[in-house]
Design a protein around this motif. Structure first.
Motif, PDB file in Angstrom:
ATOM      1  N   GLY A   1      -0.398  14.560 -22.945  1.00 57.27           N
ATOM      2  CA  GLY A   1      -1.667  13.874 -22.729  1.00 57.27           C
ATOM      3  C   GLY A   1      -1.512  12.575 -21.943  1.00 57.27           C
ATOM      4  N   GLN A   2      -0.408  12.440 -21.241  1.00 59.86           N
ATOM      5  CA  GLN A   2      -0.171  11.241 -20.440  1.00 59.86           C
ATOM      6  C   GLN A   2      -0.806  11.398 -19.062  1.00 59.86           C
ATOM      7  OE1 GLN A   2       4.062  11.165 -20.364  1.00 59.86           O
ATOM      8  NE2 GLN A   2       4.249   9.993 -22.279  1.00 59.86           N
ATOM      9  N   PRO A   3      -1.287  10.286 -18.528  1.00 58.52           N
ATOM     10  CA  PRO A   3      -1.834  10.375 -17.170  1.00 58.52           C
ATOM     11  C   PRO A   3      -0.717  10.471 -16.130  1.00 58.52           C
ATOM     12  CG  PRO A   3      -1.934   8.127 -17.956  1.00 58.52           C
ATOM     13  CD  PRO A   3      -1.442   8.964 -19.116  1.00 58.52           C
ATOM     14  N   VAL A   4      -1.022  11.114 -15.042  1.00 54.42           N
ATOM     15  CA  VAL A   4      -0.078  11.210 -13.934  1.00 54.42           C
ATOM     16  C   VAL A   4      -0.493  10.163 -12.906  1.00 54.42           C
ATOM     17  CG1 VAL A   4       0.840  12.671 -12.101  1.00 54.42           C
ATOM     18  CG2 VAL A   4       0.285  13.658 -14.337  1.00 54.42           C
ATOM     19  N   VAL A   5       0.435   9.265 -12.619  1.00 51.17           N
ATOM     20  CA  VAL A   5       0.148   8.186 -11.680  1.00 51.17           C
ATOM     21  C   VAL A   5       0.818   8.522 -10.356  1.00 51.17           C
ATOM     22  CG1 VAL A   5       0.417   5.745 -11.184  1.00 51.17           C
ATOM     23  CG2 VAL A   5       0.007   6.504 -13.525  1.00 51.17           C
ATOM     24  N   ILE A   6       0.007   8.513  -9.279  1.00 50.04           N
ATOM     25  CA  ILE A   6       0.520   8.793  -7.941  1.00 50.04           C
ATOM     26  C   ILE A   6       0.460   7.497  -7.152  1.00 50.04           C
ATOM     27  CG2 ILE A   6       0.200  10.115  -5.831  1.00 50.04           C
ATOM     28  CD1 ILE A   6      -1.187  12.240  -7.599  1.00 50.04           C
ATOM     29  N   VAL A   7       1.597   7.052  -6.662  1.00 48.19           N
ATOM     30  CA  VAL A   7       1.669   5.822  -5.881  1.00 48.19           C
ATOM     31  C   VAL A   7       1.758   6.211  -4.410  1.00 48.19           C
ATOM     32  CG1 VAL A   7       2.973   3.720  -5.427  1.00 48.19           C
ATOM     33  CG2 VAL A   7       2.822   4.631  -7.756  1.00 48.19           C
ATOM     34  N   VAL A   8       0.795   5.746  -3.640  1.00 48.77           N
ATOM     35  CA  VAL A   8       0.756   6.047  -2.213  1.00 48.77           C
ATOM     36  C   VAL A   8       1.052   4.761  -1.458  1.00 48.77           C
ATOM     37  CG1 VAL A   8      -0.659   6.908  -0.319  1.00 48.77           C
ATOM     38  CG2 VAL A   8      -0.941   7.840  -2.618  1.00 48.77           C
ATOM     39  N   GLY A   9       2.007   4.818  -0.535  1.00 51.13           N
ATOM     40  CA  GLY A   9       2.358   3.639   0.249  1.00 51.13           C
ATOM     41  C   GLY A   9       1.252   3.240   1.201  1.00 51.13           C
ATOM     42  N   SER A  10       1.178   1.969   1.482  1.00 44.94           N
ATOM     43  CA  SER A  10       0.156   1.458   2.397  1.00 44.94           C
ATOM     44  C   SER A  10       0.498   1.833   3.831  1.00 44.94           C
ATOM     45  CB  SER A  10       0.065  -0.058   2.273  1.00 44.94           C
ATOM     46  OG  SER A  10      -0.812  -0.576   3.242  1.00 44.94           O
ATOM     47  N   THR A  11      -0.520   2.196   4.588  1.00 45.19           N
ATOM     48  CA  THR A  11      -0.317   2.532   5.999  1.00 45.19           C
ATOM     49  C   THR A  11      -0.794   1.420   6.918  1.00 45.19           C
ATOM     50  OG1 THR A  11      -2.450   3.630   6.073  1.00 45.19           O
ATOM     51  CG2 THR A  11      -0.542   4.995   5.553  1.00 45.19           C
ATOM     52  N   ALA A  12      -1.150   0.270   6.341  1.00 50.90           N
ATOM     53  CA  ALA A  12      -1.623  -0.840   7.160  1.00 50.90           C
ATOM     54  C   ALA A  12      -0.453  -1.426   7.955  1.00 50.90           C
ATOM     55  CB  ALA A  12      -2.250  -1.924   6.288  1.00 50.90           C
ATOM     56  N   PRO A  13      -0.624  -1.623   9.269  1.00 55.64           N
ATOM     57  CA  PRO A  13       0.467  -2.180  10.067  1.00 55.64           C
ATOM     58  C   PRO A  13       0.705  -3.649   9.729  1.00 55.64           C
ATOM     59  CG  PRO A  13      -1.508  -1.994  11.391  1.00 55.64           C
ATOM     60  CD  PRO A  13      -1.810  -1.354  10.059  1.00 55.64           C
ATOM     61  N   ALA A  14       1.953  -4.043   9.808  1.00 56.00           N
ATOM     62  CA  ALA A  14       2.299  -5.435   9.543  1.00 56.00           C
ATOM     63  C   ALA A  14       2.037  -6.270  10.794  1.00 56.00           C
ATOM     64  CB  ALA A  14       3.767  -5.531   9.148  1.00 56.00           C
ATOM     65  N   GLY A  15       1.692  -7.525  10.593  1.00 60.18           N
ATOM     66  CA  GLY A  15       1.478  -8.414  11.734  1.00 60.18           C
ATOM     67  C   GLY A  15       0.006  -8.668  11.997  1.00 60.18           C
ATOM     68  N   ILE A  16      -0.260  -9.194  13.177  1.00 66.65           N
ATOM     69  CA  ILE A  16      -1.614  -9.577  13.567  1.00 66.65           C
ATOM     70  C   ILE A  16      -2.339  -8.384  14.180  1.00 66.65           C
ATOM     71  CG2 ILE A  16      -2.962 -11.071  15.096  1.00 66.65           C
ATOM     72  CD1 ILE A  16      -0.681 -13.079  14.964  1.00 66.65           C
ATOM     73  N   ALA A  17      -3.576  -8.188  13.785  1.00 67.38           N
ATOM     74  CA  ALA A  17      -4.402  -7.161  14.420  1.00 67.38           C
ATOM     75  C   ALA A  17      -4.940  -7.760  15.717  1.00 67.38           C
ATOM     76  CB  ALA A  17      -5.541  -6.755  13.495  1.00 67.38           C
ATOM     77  N   TRP A  18      -4.321  -7.407  16.844  1.00 67.15           N
ATOM     78  CA  TRP A  18      -4.644  -8.048  18.126  1.00 67.15           C
ATOM     79  C   TRP A  18      -6.082  -7.805  18.551  1.00 67.15           C
ATOM     80  CZ3 TRP A  18      -1.980 -11.868  19.685  1.00 67.15           C
ATOM     81  CH2 TRP A  18      -0.642 -11.965  19.343  1.00 67.15           C
ATOM     82  N   ARG A  19      -6.633  -6.680  18.195  1.00 68.41           N
ATOM     83  CA  ARG A  19      -8.019  -6.400  18.581  1.00 68.41           C
ATOM     84  C   ARG A  19      -8.977  -7.368  17.905  1.00 68.41           C
ATOM     85  NH1 ARG A  19     -10.194  -0.469  19.301  1.00 68.41           N
ATOM     86  NH2 ARG A  19      -8.450  -0.616  20.700  1.00 68.41           N
ATOM     87  N   ARG A  20      -8.667  -7.753  16.656  1.00 70.08           N
ATOM     88  CA  ARG A  20      -9.510  -8.707  15.938  1.00 70.08           C
ATOM     89  C   ARG A  20      -9.454 -10.083  16.568  1.00 70.08           C
ATOM     90  NH1 ARG A  20      -8.894  -8.811   9.505  1.00 70.08           N
ATOM     91  NH2 ARG A  20     -11.013  -9.545   9.380  1.00 70.08           N
ATOM     92  N   VAL A  21      -8.312 -10.446  17.127  1.00 69.08           N
ATOM     93  CA  VAL A  21      -8.129 -11.762  17.724  1.00 69.08           C
ATOM     94  C   VAL A  21      -8.623 -11.787  19.165  1.00 69.08           C
ATOM     95  CG1 VAL A  21      -6.373 -13.457  18.368  1.00 69.08           C
ATOM     96  CG2 VAL A  21      -6.186 -12.243  16.204  1.00 69.08           C
TER      97      VAL A  21
END
Length: 103
Positions: free
Chosen positions: A26-46
């Motif tokens: 009766g334990q929950p199954v925890v799924i950890v998904v890695g982040s796909t966000a790129p590191a650094g500055i989002a140049w389009r936003r700037v």
């Protein structure tokens, strides 16, 4: 979506024996998904704010240059008119707009 699939993607493989053990206990199954966000500055936003600011500055300098050209043309026009007109008289008062070339 299926309850076993995390939002935004497909669940990674879970070994069958671990799945059955978690279900039996009766334990929950925890799924950890890695982040796909790129590191650094989002140049389009700037880039967009800088592009808008650069366009505003360029437009302002263009406006200043246009005003300077118009004032220069108006000064030349006034000089030509005063040189060609000679003295102007209204009701006995005479105004000489420009000096004659003889003096």
């Amino acid at each position: 979506m299926n309850q076993h699939t995390p939002p935004g993607g497909i669940a990674p493989h879970i070994p069958a024996d671990e799945w059955r053990r978690a279900q039996a206990a009766g334990q929950p199954v925890v799924i950890v998904v890695g982040s796909t966000a790129p590191a650094g500055i989002a140049w389009r936003r700037v880039l967009f704010p800088f592009a808008i600011a650069g366009a505003a500055v360029a437009g302002g300098w263009g406006l200043v240059a246009a005003i300077c050209v118009l004032l220069d043309a108006a000064a030349h026009t006034a000089t030509v008119i005063t040189g060609a007109a000679g003295p102007i008289g209204i009701g006995g008062l005479t105004l000489k707009l420009a000096r004659s070339k003889n003096h």
